[in-house]
Motif scaffolding. Structure first.
Motif, PDB file in Angstrom:
ATOM      1  N   ASN A  77       0.857  -1.369   0.007  1.00  0.00           N
ATOM      2  CA  ASN A  77      -0.077  -0.115  -0.010  1.00  0.00           C
ATOM      3  C   ASN A  77       0.810   1.245  -0.151  1.00  0.00           C
ATOM      4  OD1 ASN A  77      -2.748  -1.293   0.425  1.00  0.00           O
ATOM      5  ND2 ASN A  77      -1.538  -2.149   2.159  1.00  0.00           N
ATOM      6  N   SER A  78       0.310   2.394  -0.665  1.00  0.00           N
ATOM      7  CA  SER A  78       0.901   3.533  -0.819  1.00  0.00           C
ATOM      8  C   SER A  78       0.033   4.475  -0.716  1.00  0.00           C
ATOM      9  CB  SER A  78       2.057   3.618  -2.077  1.00  0.00           C
ATOM     10  OG  SER A  78       1.285   3.386  -3.204  1.00  0.00           O
ATOM     11  N   LEU A  79       0.515   5.760  -0.295  1.00  0.00           N
ATOM     12  CA  LEU A  79      -0.524   6.988  -0.578  1.00  0.00           C
ATOM     13  C   LEU A  79      -0.360   7.481  -2.071  1.00  0.00           C
ATOM     14  CD1 LEU A  79      -2.351   8.601   1.717  1.00  0.00           C
ATOM     15  CD2 LEU A  79      -0.202   9.626   2.260  1.00  0.00           C
ATOM     16  N   ARG A  80      -1.743   7.792  -2.314  1.00  0.00           N
ATOM     17  CA  ARG A  80      -1.706   8.652  -3.540  1.00  0.00           C
ATOM     18  C   ARG A  80      -1.587  10.176  -3.520  1.00  0.00           C
ATOM     19  NH1 ARG A  80      -6.705   5.983  -7.131  1.00  0.00           N
ATOM     20  NH2 ARG A  80      -5.726   7.585  -8.621  1.00  0.00           N
ATOM     21  N   ARG A  81      -0.558  10.465  -2.834  1.00  0.00           N
ATOM     22  CA  ARG A  81      -0.243  11.866  -2.352  1.00  0.00           C
ATOM     23  C   ARG A  81      -0.503  12.755  -3.689  1.00  0.00           C
ATOM     24  NH1 ARG A  81       1.260  15.188   1.674  1.00  0.00           N
ATOM     25  NH2 ARG A  81       1.979  13.537   3.115  1.00  0.00           N
ATOM     26  N   GLU A  82       0.425  12.413  -4.941  1.00  0.00           N
ATOM     27  CA  GLU A  82       0.156  12.985  -6.218  1.00  0.00           C
ATOM     28  C   GLU A  82      -1.165  13.431  -6.661  1.00  0.00           C
ATOM     29  OE1 GLU A  82       1.856  12.625 -10.484  1.00  0.00           O
ATOM     30  OE2 GLU A  82       3.486  12.347  -8.943  1.00  0.00           O
ATOM     31  N   ASP A  83      -1.867  12.523  -6.629  1.00  0.00           N
ATOM     32  CA  ASP A  83      -3.401  12.392  -7.150  1.00  0.00           C
ATOM     33  C   ASP A  83      -4.066  13.463  -6.177  1.00  0.00           C
ATOM     34  OD1 ASP A  83      -2.713  10.712  -9.425  1.00  0.00           O
ATOM     35  OD2 ASP A  83      -3.334   8.959  -8.448  1.00  0.00           O
ATOM     36  N   LEU A  84      -4.167  13.161  -5.008  1.00  0.00           N
ATOM     37  CA  LEU A  84      -4.695  13.811  -3.772  1.00  0.00           C
ATOM     38  C   LEU A  84      -4.223  15.336  -4.086  1.00  0.00           C
ATOM     39  CD1 LEU A  84      -4.965  11.133  -1.096  1.00  0.00           C
ATOM     40  CD2 LEU A  84      -6.727  11.971  -2.575  1.00  0.00           C
ATOM     41  N   ASP A  85      -3.155  15.550  -4.041  1.00  0.00           N
ATOM     42  CA  ASP A  85      -2.574  17.110  -4.179  1.00  0.00           C
ATOM     43  C   ASP A  85      -3.184  17.770  -5.478  1.00  0.00           C
ATOM     44  OD1 ASP A  85      -1.580  16.844  -1.528  1.00  0.00           O
ATOM     45  OD2 ASP A  85       0.604  16.592  -2.351  1.00  0.00           O
ATOM     46  N   ALA A  86      -2.964  16.981  -6.421  1.00  0.00           N
ATOM     47  CA  ALA A  86      -3.714  17.464  -7.683  1.00  0.00           C
ATOM     48  C   ALA A  86      -4.996  17.875  -7.683  1.00  0.00           C
ATOM     49  CB  ALA A  86      -3.305  16.454  -9.022  1.00  0.00           C
ATOM     50  N   ARG A  87      -5.865  16.955  -7.079  1.00  0.00           N
ATOM     51  CA  ARG A  87      -7.410  17.318  -6.953  1.00  0.00           C
ATOM     52  C   ARG A  87      -7.549  18.317  -5.940  1.00  0.00           C
ATOM     53  NH1 ARG A  87     -11.243  16.615  -9.812  1.00  0.00           N
ATOM     54  NH2 ARG A  87     -12.557  15.602  -8.430  1.00  0.00           N
ATOM     55  N   PHE A  88      -7.003  18.162  -4.941  1.00  0.00           N
ATOM     56  CA  PHE A  88      -7.484  19.022  -3.717  1.00  0.00           C
ATOM     57  C   PHE A  88      -6.160  19.216  -2.987  1.00  0.00           C
ATOM     58  CE2 PHE A  88     -10.380  15.273  -4.092  1.00  0.00           C
ATOM     59  CZ  PHE A  88     -11.158  15.765  -4.647  1.00  0.00           C
ATOM     60  N   PRO A  89      -5.494  20.549  -3.388  1.00  0.00           N
ATOM     61  CA  PRO A  89      -4.115  21.186  -2.804  1.00  0.00           C
ATOM     62  C   PRO A  89      -3.953  21.296  -1.676  1.00  0.00           C
ATOM     63  CG  PRO A  89      -4.504  22.044  -5.139  1.00  0.00           C
ATOM     64  CD  PRO A  89      -5.843  21.345  -4.683  1.00  0.00           C
ATOM     65  N   GLY A  90      -3.474  20.685  -0.980  1.00  0.00           N
ATOM     66  CA  GLY A  90      -3.253  21.121   0.756  1.00  0.00           C
ATOM     67  C   GLY A  90      -4.184  20.331   1.561  1.00  0.00           C
ATOM     68  N   LEU A  91      -5.093  19.547   1.029  1.00  0.00           N
ATOM     69  CA  LEU A  91      -5.882  18.725   1.887  1.00  0.00           C
ATOM     70  C   LEU A  91      -5.503  17.709   2.781  1.00  0.00           C
ATOM     71  CD1 LEU A  91      -9.108  18.307   2.864  1.00  0.00           C
ATOM     72  CD2 LEU A  91      -9.125  16.749   0.841  1.00  0.00           C
ATOM     73  N   LEU A  92      -4.645  17.029   1.975  1.00  0.00           N
ATOM     74  CA  LEU A  92      -4.040  15.812   2.911  1.00  0.00           C
ATOM     75  C   LEU A  92      -3.148  16.354   3.955  1.00  0.00           C
ATOM     76  CD1 LEU A  92      -3.854  12.920   3.073  1.00  0.00           C
ATOM     77  CD2 LEU A  92      -1.953  12.857   1.488  1.00  0.00           C
ATOM     78  N   ASP A  93      -2.281  17.148   3.409  1.00  0.00           N
ATOM     79  CA  ASP A  93      -1.275  17.950   4.606  1.00  0.00           C
ATOM     80  C   ASP A  93      -1.997  18.675   5.842  1.00  0.00           C
ATOM     81  OD1 ASP A  93       0.952  17.189   3.155  1.00  0.00           O
ATOM     82  OD2 ASP A  93       0.947  18.910   2.123  1.00  0.00           O
ATOM     83  N   THR A  94      -3.307  19.163   5.490  1.00  0.00           N
ATOM     84  CA  THR A  94      -3.888  19.960   6.643  1.00  0.00           C
ATOM     85  C   THR A  94      -4.641  18.738   7.595  1.00  0.00           C
ATOM     86  OG1 THR A  94      -4.473  21.609   5.256  1.00  0.00           O
ATOM     87  CG2 THR A  94      -6.227  21.174   7.068  1.00  0.00           C
ATOM     88  N   ILE A  95      -5.096  17.615   6.822  1.00  0.00           N
ATOM     89  CA  ILE A  95      -5.838  16.602   7.521  1.00  0.00           C
ATOM     90  C   ILE A  95      -4.673  15.733   8.471  1.00  0.00           C
ATOM     91  CG2 ILE A  95      -6.938  14.143   7.361  1.00  0.00           C
ATOM     92  CD1 ILE A  95      -8.558  15.448   5.182  1.00  0.00           C
ATOM     93  N   LEU A  96      -3.620  15.667   7.785  1.00  0.00           N
ATOM     94  CA  LEU A  96      -2.557  14.920   8.637  1.00  0.00           C
ATOM     95  C   LEU A  96      -2.023  15.948   9.871  1.00  0.00           C
ATOM     96  CD1 LEU A  96      -0.621  13.377   5.606  1.00  0.00           C
ATOM     97  CD2 LEU A  96      -1.686  12.060   7.427  1.00  0.00           C
ATOM     98  N   GLN A  97      -1.890  17.083   9.444  1.00  0.00           N
ATOM     99  CA  GLN A  97      -1.544  17.974  10.724  1.00  0.00           C
ATOM    100  C   GLN A  97      -2.434  18.187  11.935  1.00  0.00           C
ATOM    101  OE1 GLN A  97      -0.575  21.753   8.659  1.00  0.00           O
ATOM    102  NE2 GLN A  97       1.416  20.771   7.737  1.00  0.00           N
ATOM    103  N   ALA A  98      -3.855  18.118  11.327  1.00  0.00           N
ATOM    104  CA  ALA A  98      -5.007  18.167  12.458  1.00  0.00           C
ATOM    105  C   ALA A  98      -5.203  16.852  13.250  1.00  0.00           C
ATOM    106  CB  ALA A  98      -6.179  18.720  11.620  1.00  0.00           C
ATOM    107  N   ALA A  99      -4.686  15.688  12.436  1.00  0.00           N
ATOM    108  CA  ALA A  99      -5.024  14.510  13.021  1.00  0.00           C
ATOM    109  C   ALA A  99      -4.381  14.175  14.460  1.00  0.00           C
ATOM    110  CB  ALA A  99      -4.689  13.406  12.181  1.00  0.00           C
ATOM    111  N   ARG A 100      -4.968  13.753  15.409  1.00  0.00           N
ATOM    112  CA  ARG A 100      -4.768  13.448  16.832  1.00  0.00           C
ATOM    113  C   ARG A 100      -4.088  12.243  16.765  1.00  0.00           C
ATOM    114  NH1 ARG A 100      -9.767  15.752  20.303  1.00  0.00           N
ATOM    115  NH2 ARG A 100      -9.331  18.094  19.734  1.00  0.00           N
TER     116      ARG A 100
END
Length: 115
Positions: A77-100
């Motif tokens: 398994n690997s994260l589809r970071r490139e695809d997610l960042d292309a579709r929703f810039p910054g979303l994944l980073d924001t969620i990861l930073q906010a995750a407890r």
């Protein structure tokens, strides 16, 4: 053998991604994959039943959050970071930073169920 389904980049939807990331177990999986390397299901060492873990991986995969490739009997398994960042810039980073931390989120779920 049936091929593993992964949506095309253009088919990844915001509601699907947000649904996939609304669960503390799935957030923990994503946090562990965010280091950038492929991991097998067993290497992630999430303390839940194998069938439940398979369900979480399916949700993440079918929403477009992770990519899974099969090699022999192992699923990598690997994260589809490139695809997610292309579709929703910054979303994944924001969620990861906010995750407890997983333990804290798990305690909150238990407390919410007691109401």
């Amino acid at each position: 053998m049936r091929p593993i389904y992964h949506p095309d980049r253009r088919d990844i939807s915001l509601p699907g991604v947000l649904y996939a990331l609304c669960d503390p177990v799935r957030i923990e999986i994503i946090k562990r994959l965010a280091a950038g390397r492929e991991l097998t299901c067993a290497a992630l060492a999430v303390p839940i039943a194998k069938s439940t873990l398979s369900h979480h991986f399916r949700i993440l995969r079918e929403s477009g959050v992770l990519y899974c490739r099969k090699e022999g009997t192992q699923h990598f398994n690997s994260l589809r970071r490139e695809d997610l960042d292309a579709r929703f810039p910054g979303l994944l980073d924001t969620i990861l930073q906010a995750a407890r931390p997983f333990e804290l989120a798990e305690e909150q779920c238990s407390a919410a169920k007691s109401f």
